[in-house]
Design an enzyme around this catalytic site. Structure first.
Site, short mmCIF file in Angstrom:
data_model
loop_
_atom_site.label_atom_id
_atom_site.label_comp_id
_atom_site.label_asym_id
_atom_site.label_seq_id
_atom_site.Cartn_x
_atom_site.Cartn_y
_atom_site.Cartn_z
N LYS A 84 40.34 76.75 -15.00
CA LYS A 84 39.62 75.77 -15.83
C LYS A 84 38.26 76.35 -16.26
O LYS A 84 37.60 77.03 -15.46
CB LYS A 84 39.43 74.49 -15.00
CG LYS A 84 38.85 73.31 -15.77
CD LYS A 84 38.82 72.09 -14.86
CE LYS A 84 38.22 70.87 -15.51
NZ LYS A 84 38.18 69.70 -14.59
N SER A 159 40.04 65.75 -16.26
CA SER A 159 39.56 66.68 -17.25
C SER A 159 40.24 68.04 -17.27
O SER A 159 40.03 68.83 -18.19
CB SER A 159 38.06 66.88 -17.05
OG SER A 159 37.79 67.41 -15.76
N SER A 183 40.43 64.49 -11.80
CA SER A 183 40.63 65.45 -12.88
C SER A 183 41.67 66.53 -12.63
O SER A 183 42.05 67.25 -13.55
CB SER A 183 39.29 66.12 -13.24
OG SER A 183 38.45 65.20 -13.89
#
Lengths: 479, 62
Positions: A84, A159, A183
């Site tokens: 990420k 996210s 997330s």
């Protein structure tokens, strides 16, 4: 792409690792297949911010050379993964999904990146996310929306949406995401993959950028529970430079996989988690719980009355987020997307008195969970109250009430995941079904502190009987 | 509890210095309404006997 390469990417880490060890597949070959798939699907999914062609090829050649020297580093050796883009990578830009940090190039790897590299994993890209990881849609104002591989007009969750999409679309074998309110677990449930937020303190957060010190976690997304155990094995452990980590020994997370779960106790919360649900989600999760009963687990109703005050947990998050953004907000406020800007600015209104009250509520909620977790081995809940909304949707309606799904005032999507960020308890999402429209649904299991091995054992047992196991997004079937 | 536009302006524009328009200020409001609701709900909850600390059950030294 040749069929053989597509088939390779469809395997799990557990399946492909022995082939790498036996020199049947080379890390270079596997990495090329992953990069080709990433390039092919990036225009459709928007799941990367940066694809690391040269870096990945170099890492793959190094790992292949190590193998040829007889230096096998374990099951992640030669495995293409994604990271990420809010996790620092040395010499590689790390944007945190923002325009503010569009040219940010860290000089040091995050501890989890160092550990993944040490385990032999190949990092093929930095994955798209919600701006500053502050939302559940991964519809990024600066780098574009991430699309859900199961239904391209739907969000992948957030996210860590790029990671969820990449794992579901068989681009990467695993992703390292972050979870401050769900997330990792929300992309897990919306993309039909496994997502783990382990105990707070189990995995180092050093190198996780622009985040609150209170409740954020770095955790894996994978296509199977076994692979999740392998990823956790690589990244778990005390980090003397991260005071949030705890020096608890790291067990063998695969040791209990395959053991029966008969006699273990699961608690079904009588309040909060099942109060506000899409009917298809509720049906799938209740069927999953029935399946666990068929495996011999004992079901008990448990009560968490303090959860009526769970809204107060958001107070501390608002203030913490404002502080996390302080270095950038004043000087770069015009570079923020509207959803994050207005949501963050609201943190200015939080009074110290209310923050303190919020922390006391957090303490009471933790005590309540601690008591309940003496009665049962895990809690079973839906991961998200709804399936993935459409990218274009601004709101979702539940129980006749309309809620925002992004930006200021949103939070309904994460109402079942945020409690574990406040308690620090480990929680995993496992695919448990699909809606009629073909959107994945996830079952969440919440465990006791540092008992990830037990959580994985139960998740693994469920996965073996889950109706969702083995299904792939239609876009992959169509080639 | 309702936050007036004047309060929004005072905190965001005058105190913090963000030159947002009235329309932009209104976009902060939904988050604040959640905050106010949570604060209202806490009024009746007695928190005087709550102590700080964590309750993670850790078996150290194994």
């Amino acid at each position: 792409m040749p069929m053989a390469a597509t088939e390779l990417l469809g395997l799990t880490i557990k399946e492909v690792a022995p082939k790498i060890r036996a020199h049947e597949i080379s890390p270079v070959e596997l990495t090329e297949a992953a990069l080709t798939q990433a390039d092919r699907l990036q225009p459709t999914l928007g799941s990367f911010i940066t694809i690391l062609h040269d870096v990945a090829r170099k890492q793959a050649r190094e790992q292949e050379a190590a193998l040829m020297r007889g230096e096998y580093r374990g099951p992640l050796h030669g495995i293409p993964i994604g990271i990420k883009d809010n996790i620092a990578t040395a010499g590689i830009r790390t944007t945190v999904g923002s325009k503010v940090l569009a040219n940010n190039v860290p000089t040091e790897d995050a501890e989890v990146v160092r550990r993944c590299k040490q385990a032999g994993a190949i990092i093929i890209g930095k994955e798209n996310l919600e701006e500053f990881a502050a939302g559940m849609t991964s519809n990024n104002a600066h780098y574009g929306a991430v699309h859900n591989p199961w239904k391209l007009d739907h969000v992948p969750g957030g996210s860590s949406g790029g990671g969820g999409a990449n794992v579901a679309a068989r681009i990467t074998f695993a992703s390292v995401g972050t979870d401050a309110g769900g997330s990792v677990r929300l992309p897990g449930t919306f993309c039909g993959v496994v997502g783990l937020k382990q105990t707070f303190g189990r995995v180092s957060q050093r190198g996780l950028l622009v985040t609150s010190y209170n409740g954020d976690h770095i955790g894996p997304l994978t296509r199977s529970v076994h692979d999740c155990a392998l990823m956790l094995q690589a990244i778990a452990g005390y980090d003397p430079l991260d005071p949030s980590t705890v020096p608890v020994p790291v067990p063998d997370y695969t040791a209990n996989l395959g053991r029966e779960v008969r006699g273990l106790k699961m608690g079904m919360p009588a309040n909060h988690y099942f109060d506000l649900l899409d009917p298809e989600v509720e049906t799938a999760v209740r069927q999953a719980i029935a399946a666990l009963e068929m495996l011999g687990m004992e079901l008990r109703q448990v009560a968490l009355p303090m959860m009526q005050y769970a809204g107060a947990l958001r107070i501390a998050v608002m203030a913490d987020n404002l502080v996390a953004h302080e270095p950038y907000l004043k000087s770069h406020w015009h570079d923020y997307g509207p959803d994050v800007l207005y949501r963050t600015l609201a943190g200015q209104f939080v009074l110290g008195r209310d923050y303190s009250k919020s922390m006391k509520v957090q303490r009471l909620i933790k005590e309540e969970y601690a008591r309940v977790m003496q009665q049962v081995d895990v809690l079973v809940t839906p991961t998200a109250p709804i399936p993935a909304p459409r990218i274009a949707d601004k709101t979702a309606t539940l129980g006749g009430v309309t809620y925002p799904v992004r930006g200021p005032g949103s939070g309904v999507i994460s109402r079942n995941t945020t409690p574990s960020n406040a308690t620090g308890l480990p929680a995993i999402t496992v695919p448990c079904g699909f809606t009629e429209a073909g959107l994945p649904i996830g079952l969440q299991l919440i465990g006791r502190p540092f008992e990830e091995a037990l959580l994985l054992q139960i998740a693994h047992a469920y996965e073996a009987v889950s109706a969702a196991t083995g299904r792939r997004p239609d876009m992959l079937e169509q080639g | 509890m309702v936050l007036t536009r004047e309060t929004l302006k005072a905190l965001i524009q005058e105190y913090q210095g963000f030159p947002l328009s009235d329309e932009e200020l209104e976009r902060v409001r939904p988050e604040l309404e959640n905050y106010c609701r949570a604060v209202e709900q806490l009024r009746a909850l007695d928190l005087s006997a709550v102590f700080s600390g964590r309750l993670l059950r850790v078996q150290e030294g194994e």
